[in-house]
Design a protein around this motif. Structure first.
Motif, PDB file in Angstrom:
ATOM      1  N   GLU A 161       0.816  -1.213   0.000  1.00 58.97           N
ATOM      2  CA  GLU A 161       0.000   0.000   0.000  1.00 58.97           C
ATOM      3  C   GLU A 161       0.854   1.269   0.000  1.00 58.97           C
ATOM      4  O   GLU A 161       0.584   2.212  -0.736  1.00 58.97           O
ATOM      5  CB  GLU A 161      -0.928   0.006   1.228  1.00 58.97           C
ATOM      6  CG  GLU A 161      -1.948  -1.113   1.241  1.00 58.97           C
ATOM      7  CD  GLU A 161      -2.958  -1.000   0.111  1.00 58.97           C
ATOM      8  OE1 GLU A 161      -3.267   0.131  -0.301  1.00 58.97           O
ATOM      9  OE2 GLU A 161      -3.424  -2.040  -0.378  1.00 58.97           O
ATOM     10  N   ALA A 162       1.891   1.278   0.839  1.00 52.03           N
ATOM     11  CA  ALA A 162       2.674   2.500   1.036  1.00 52.03           C
ATOM     12  C   ALA A 162       3.845   2.638   0.071  1.00 52.03           C
ATOM     13  O   ALA A 162       4.453   3.708  -0.013  1.00 52.03           O
ATOM     14  CB  ALA A 162       3.186   2.556   2.471  1.00 52.03           C
ATOM     15  N   GLY A 163       4.190   1.573  -0.665  1.00 51.23           N
ATOM     16  CA  GLY A 163       5.337   1.616  -1.549  1.00 51.23           C
ATOM     17  C   GLY A 163       6.642   1.484  -0.780  1.00 51.23           C
ATOM     18  O   GLY A 163       6.709   0.782   0.226  1.00 51.23           O
ATOM     19  N   ARG A 164       7.680   2.159  -1.237  1.00 54.77           N
ATOM     20  CA  ARG A 164       8.973   2.087  -0.551  1.00 54.77           C
ATOM     21  C   ARG A 164       8.901   2.872   0.752  1.00 54.77           C
ATOM     22  O   ARG A 164       8.502   4.044   0.763  1.00 54.77           O
ATOM     23  CB  ARG A 164      10.088   2.641  -1.436  1.00 54.77           C
ATOM     24  CG  ARG A 164      11.489   2.515  -0.822  1.00 54.77           C
ATOM     25  CD  ARG A 164      12.549   3.028  -1.790  1.00 54.77           C
ATOM     26  NE  ARG A 164      13.892   2.819  -1.258  1.00 54.77           N
ATOM     27  CZ  ARG A 164      14.528   3.684  -0.452  1.00 54.77           C
ATOM     28  NH1 ARG A 164      13.923   4.814  -0.109  1.00 54.77           N
ATOM     29  NH2 ARG A 164      15.744   3.429  -0.013  1.00 54.77           N
ATOM     30  N   VAL A 165       9.277   2.214   1.836  1.00 51.01           N
ATOM     31  CA  VAL A 165       9.217   2.836   3.159  1.00 51.01           C
ATOM     32  C   VAL A 165      10.630   2.867   3.743  1.00 51.01           C
ATOM     33  O   VAL A 165      11.305   1.838   3.820  1.00 51.01           O
ATOM     34  CB  VAL A 165       8.293   2.046   4.115  1.00 51.01           C
ATOM     35  CG1 VAL A 165       8.249   2.718   5.481  1.00 51.01           C
ATOM     36  CG2 VAL A 165       6.900   1.914   3.517  1.00 51.01           C
ATOM     37  N   VAL A 166      11.075   4.043   4.131  1.00 51.39           N
ATOM     38  CA  VAL A 166      12.380   4.184   4.778  1.00 51.39           C
ATOM     39  C   VAL A 166      12.215   3.843   6.254  1.00 51.39           C
ATOM     40  O   VAL A 166      11.326   4.374   6.932  1.00 51.39           O
ATOM     41  CB  VAL A 166      12.924   5.616   4.624  1.00 51.39           C
ATOM     42  CG1 VAL A 166      14.230   5.780   5.408  1.00 51.39           C
ATOM     43  CG2 VAL A 166      13.135   5.941   3.152  1.00 51.39           C
ATOM     44  N   ALA A 167      13.028   2.936   6.753  1.00 57.16           N
ATOM     45  CA  ALA A 167      12.922   2.497   8.143  1.00 57.16           C
ATOM     46  C   ALA A 167      13.248   3.642   9.096  1.00 57.16           C
ATOM     47  O   ALA A 167      14.274   4.311   8.950  1.00 57.16           O
ATOM     48  CB  ALA A 167      13.855   1.318   8.395  1.00 57.16           C
ATOM     49  N   ASP A 168      12.370   3.849  10.072  1.00 64.48           N
ATOM     50  CA  ASP A 168      12.570   4.889  11.084  1.00 64.48           C
ATOM     51  C   ASP A 168      12.146   4.335  12.439  1.00 64.48           C
ATOM     52  O   ASP A 168      11.069   4.676  12.954  1.00 64.48           O
ATOM     53  CB  ASP A 168      11.760   6.142  10.731  1.00 64.48           C
ATOM     54  CG  ASP A 168      11.955   7.258  11.747  1.00 64.48           C
ATOM     55  OD1 ASP A 168      12.989   7.250  12.457  1.00 64.48           O
ATOM     56  OD2 ASP A 168      11.069   8.130  11.856  1.00 64.48           O
ATOM     57  N   PRO A 169      12.965   3.482  13.045  1.00 62.37           N
ATOM     58  CA  PRO A 169      12.582   2.841  14.308  1.00 62.37           C
ATOM     59  C   PRO A 169      12.875   3.673  15.551  1.00 62.37           C
ATOM     60  O   PRO A 169      12.452   3.298  16.640  1.00 62.37           O
ATOM     61  CB  PRO A 169      13.443   1.579  14.302  1.00 62.37           C
ATOM     62  CG  PRO A 169      14.694   2.016  13.605  1.00 62.37           C
ATOM     63  CD  PRO A 169      14.244   2.976  12.537  1.00 62.37           C
ATOM     64  N   MET A 170      13.572   4.788  15.425  1.00 64.26           N
ATOM     65  CA  MET A 170      13.979   5.546  16.606  1.00 64.26           C
ATOM     66  C   MET A 170      12.813   5.992  17.489  1.00 64.26           C
ATOM     67  O   MET A 170      12.945   6.011  18.712  1.00 64.26           O
ATOM     68  CB  MET A 170      14.824   6.750  16.196  1.00 64.26           C
ATOM     69  CG  MET A 170      16.235   6.391  15.747  1.00 64.26           C
ATOM     70  SD  MET A 170      17.185   5.457  16.997  1.00 64.26           S
ATOM     71  CE  MET A 170      17.419   6.716  18.250  1.00 64.26           C
ATOM     72  N   PRO A 171      11.643   6.362  16.924  1.00 65.03           N
ATOM     73  CA  PRO A 171      10.538   6.747  17.811  1.00 65.03           C
ATOM     74  C   PRO A 171      10.108   5.635  18.775  1.00 65.03           C
ATOM     75  O   PRO A 171       9.500   5.928  19.807  1.00 65.03           O
ATOM     76  CB  PRO A 171       9.405   7.082  16.818  1.00 65.03           C
ATOM     77  CG  PRO A 171      10.118   7.533  15.596  1.00 65.03           C
ATOM     78  CD  PRO A 171      11.326   6.628  15.508  1.00 65.03           C
ATOM     79  N   GLN A 172      10.414   4.377  18.448  1.00 60.34           N
ATOM     80  CA  GLN A 172      10.051   3.273  19.335  1.00 60.34           C
ATOM     81  C   GLN A 172      11.128   2.988  20.384  1.00 60.34           C
ATOM     82  O   GLN A 172      10.931   2.159  21.267  1.00 60.34           O
ATOM     83  CB  GLN A 172       9.752   2.028  18.512  1.00 60.34           C
ATOM     84  CG  GLN A 172       8.592   2.255  17.547  1.00 60.34           C
ATOM     85  CD  GLN A 172       8.190   1.006  16.817  1.00 60.34           C
ATOM     86  OE1 GLN A 172       7.779   0.023  17.423  1.00 60.34           O
ATOM     87  NE2 GLN A 172       8.298   1.033  15.508  1.00 60.34           N
ATOM     88  N   GLY A 173      12.253   3.676  20.265  1.00 58.51           N
ATOM     89  CA  GLY A 173      13.284   3.569  21.286  1.00 58.51           C
ATOM     90  C   GLY A 173      13.995   2.229  21.306  1.00 58.51           C
ATOM     91  O   GLY A 173      13.978   1.473  20.335  1.00 58.51           O
ATOM     92  N   ASP A 174      14.624   1.950  22.433  1.00 55.85           N
ATOM     93  CA  ASP A 174      15.368   0.701  22.618  1.00 55.85           C
ATOM     94  C   ASP A 174      14.389  -0.409  22.987  1.00 55.85           C
ATOM     95  O   ASP A 174      14.126  -0.673  24.167  1.00 55.85           O
ATOM     96  CB  ASP A 174      16.426   0.863  23.718  1.00 55.85           C
ATOM     97  CG  ASP A 174      17.516   1.845  23.337  1.00 55.85           C
ATOM     98  OD1 ASP A 174      17.545   2.292  22.172  1.00 55.85           O
ATOM     99  OD2 ASP A 174      18.336   2.177  24.207  1.00 55.85           O
ATOM    100  N   VAL A 175      13.854  -1.074  21.979  1.00 51.54           N
ATOM    101  CA  VAL A 175      12.793  -2.057  22.197  1.00 51.54           C
ATOM    102  C   VAL A 175      13.313  -3.289  22.944  1.00 51.54           C
ATOM    103  O   VAL A 175      14.491  -3.628  22.886  1.00 51.54           O
ATOM    104  CB  VAL A 175      12.162  -2.503  20.857  1.00 51.54           C
ATOM    105  CG1 VAL A 175      11.474  -1.336  20.174  1.00 51.54           C
ATOM    106  CG2 VAL A 175      13.217  -3.123  19.946  1.00 51.54           C
ATOM    107  N   VAL A 176      12.395  -3.949  23.632  1.00 51.39           N
ATOM    108  CA  VAL A 176      12.711  -5.180  24.356  1.00 51.39           C
ATOM    109  C   VAL A 176      12.830  -6.340  23.378  1.00 51.39           C
ATOM    110  O   VAL A 176      11.986  -6.507  22.493  1.00 51.39           O
ATOM    111  CB  VAL A 176      11.617  -5.477  25.400  1.00 51.39           C
ATOM    112  CG1 VAL A 176      11.816  -6.863  26.021  1.00 51.39           C
ATOM    113  CG2 VAL A 176      11.600  -4.409  26.480  1.00 51.39           C
ATOM    114  N   LEU A 177      13.863  -7.149  23.536  1.00 54.10           N
ATOM    115  CA  LEU A 177      14.028  -8.357  22.720  1.00 54.10           C
ATOM    116  C   LEU A 177      13.773  -9.627  23.516  1.00 54.10           C
ATOM    117  O   LEU A 177      13.460 -10.672  22.942  1.00 54.10           O
ATOM    118  CB  LEU A 177      15.436  -8.409  22.120  1.00 54.10           C
ATOM    119  CG  LEU A 177      15.790  -7.289  21.140  1.00 54.10           C
ATOM    120  CD1 LEU A 177      17.135  -7.567  20.487  1.00 54.10           C
ATOM    121  CD2 LEU A 177      14.708  -7.111  20.070  1.00 54.10           C
ATOM    122  N   ALA A 178      13.903  -9.570  24.835  1.00 54.09           N
ATOM    123  CA  ALA A 178      13.613 -10.725  25.684  1.00 54.09           C
ATOM    124  C   ALA A 178      13.388 -10.225  27.105  1.00 54.09           C
ATOM    125  O   ALA A 178      14.006  -9.236  27.522  1.00 54.09           O
ATOM    126  CB  ALA A 178      14.752 -11.740  25.654  1.00 54.09           C
TER     127      ALA A 178
END
Length: 274
Positions: A161-178
Motif C-alpha cells: 500500500e505504502a510503496g517504498r518505506v524508509v525504516a525509522d525505528p527511533m521513535p520506538q526507542g530501545d525495544v525489548v528483545l527478551a
C-alpha cells in the motif's frame, strides 16, 4: 520461480474474531492465488496467557472458515533459535540489560510517547560493567537502537500500500528483545520465524506497520531476508473501533454456535475484499 509463502500467526490467548478471519483469509488466498504455501504459526511463548484450549479453538475456527495450511508451527518449539539470535547480539554489544520496571518507565518525565506507549528513555543504556555486575535482577534485554542503526546504515522495505518505506525505528526507542519471564519479544521471534519458515510475503493488519521499522533493523543485523509486506486495513465496529479480544469482539466460536455458516462468512469477507 520463488514459491510464495505467507503465514497467519495468532497468539492462543483468546478466541478468534472476525478481524482475525479477515487477516487469515487474506494471507491464505494470497498464497493460494499464486500456487504458494500457507503457514499457520501459533505464537504461544506467552506462558502466562497462552492456553491449549485456545490453540484448539484457532484450528477449529480456521477449519470452519474452510482454510487449510501446509505447515503448522509452534513458537514454543523454537526457543533455541531465539536464544542463539540474542546471544549473537549480546556478543556484538548491540543489546544491554535493563532493570527498570514498567511503572518506572511510565513515570519517567523524559519518556517520549511511541506507537505502543512510552518509549524507553534509555535509563540503563549507559550502566557500567561494574554496575551491571552488581545487579542480578535484570528484567529484560533491550536493543541499543542508536548503536544498531550506526551499524546497519539506512534501511527500507516495500509495502503493497505504502510503496517504498524508509525504516525509522527511533521513535520506538530501545525495544525489548527478551524478558526474564519471556524467551523472546514479538519483535525478535516474528523476525526470526518469518526467515526460518521462508515467508516471502507478510500479510497482516496495518496496526503492525510501525513494528516493521524494528523488524527491518533486526533483519539487517542478523543477515535475514526481507519479505514483501502487505499491511491491510483493520475491521472496525459500528463506532469505528478496531475489533480486539480485550474489548470483547464477538468470537467466531459464538457465531458458529449461533448457526452461522463458516464458508458463507468467508465468502462475504472475500466479496468485501474484491
Amino acid at each position: 520461480m520463488v514459491t510464495v509463502i505467507t503465514r497467519f500467526a495468532p497468539s492462543p490467548t483468546g478466541r478468534l474474531h472476525e478481524g482475525h478471519a479477515v487477516s487469515a483469509i487474506r494471507a491464505h488466498d494470497f498464497a493460494r492465488d499464486r500456487a504458494g504455501q500457507f503457514v499457520l504459526r501459533i505464537e504461544d511463548i506467552d506462558g502466562t496467557r497462552s492456553r491449549p484450549e485456545f490453540v484448539a479453538g484457532i484450528i477449529e475456527d480456521l477449519t470452519w472458515l474452510g482454510l487449510r495450511w501446509d505447515a503448522l508451527v509452534f513458537q514454543s518449539a523454537r526457543l533455541a533459535a531465539y536464544d542463539a539470535a540474542l546471544e549473537t547480539l549480546k556478543t556484538r554489544g548491540l543489546v544491554y540489560p535493563c532493570f527498570c520496571t514498567r511503572a518506572e518507565i511510565a513515570a519517567s518525565a523524559s519518556a517520549p510517547q511511541g506507537d505502543v506507549g512510552p518509549a524507553y528513555p534509555g535509563t540503563c543504556r549507559g550502566l557500567s560493567a561494574e554496575a551491571i555486575a552488581a545487579r542480578t535482577d535484570a528484567r529484560c534485554w533491550r536493543l541499543d537502537m542508536g548503536k544498531a542503526l550506526a551499524e546497519t546504515g539506512a534501511l527500507a522495505w516495500h509495502d503493497a500500500e505504502a510503496g517504498r518505506v524508509v525504516a525509522d525505528p527511533m521513535p520506538q526507542g530501545d525495544v525489548v528483545l527478551a524478558r526474564k519471564d519471556a524467551p523472546a519479544s514479538y519483535h525478535l521471534a516474528v523476525t526470526i520465524d518469518d526467515a526460518a519458515q521462508g515467508v516471502t510475503d507478510v500479510v497482516r493488519g496495518v496496526d503492525l506497520f510501525a513494528a516493521t521499522h524494528v523488524h527491518r533493523v533486526l533483519q539487517a543485523l542478523l543477515g535475514l531476508p526481507v519479505p514483501a509486506y502487505h499491511h491491510h486495513p483493520l475491521v472496525v465496529d459500528a463506532e469505528g473501533r478496531r475489533l480486539a479480544k480485550r474489548d470483547g469482539a464477538p468470537a467466531l466460536a459464538a457465531m458458529r454456535a449461533a448457526g452461522e455458516d463458516g464458508l458463507a462468512l468467508a465468502a462475504r469477507v472475500r466479496d468485501r475484499l474484491l
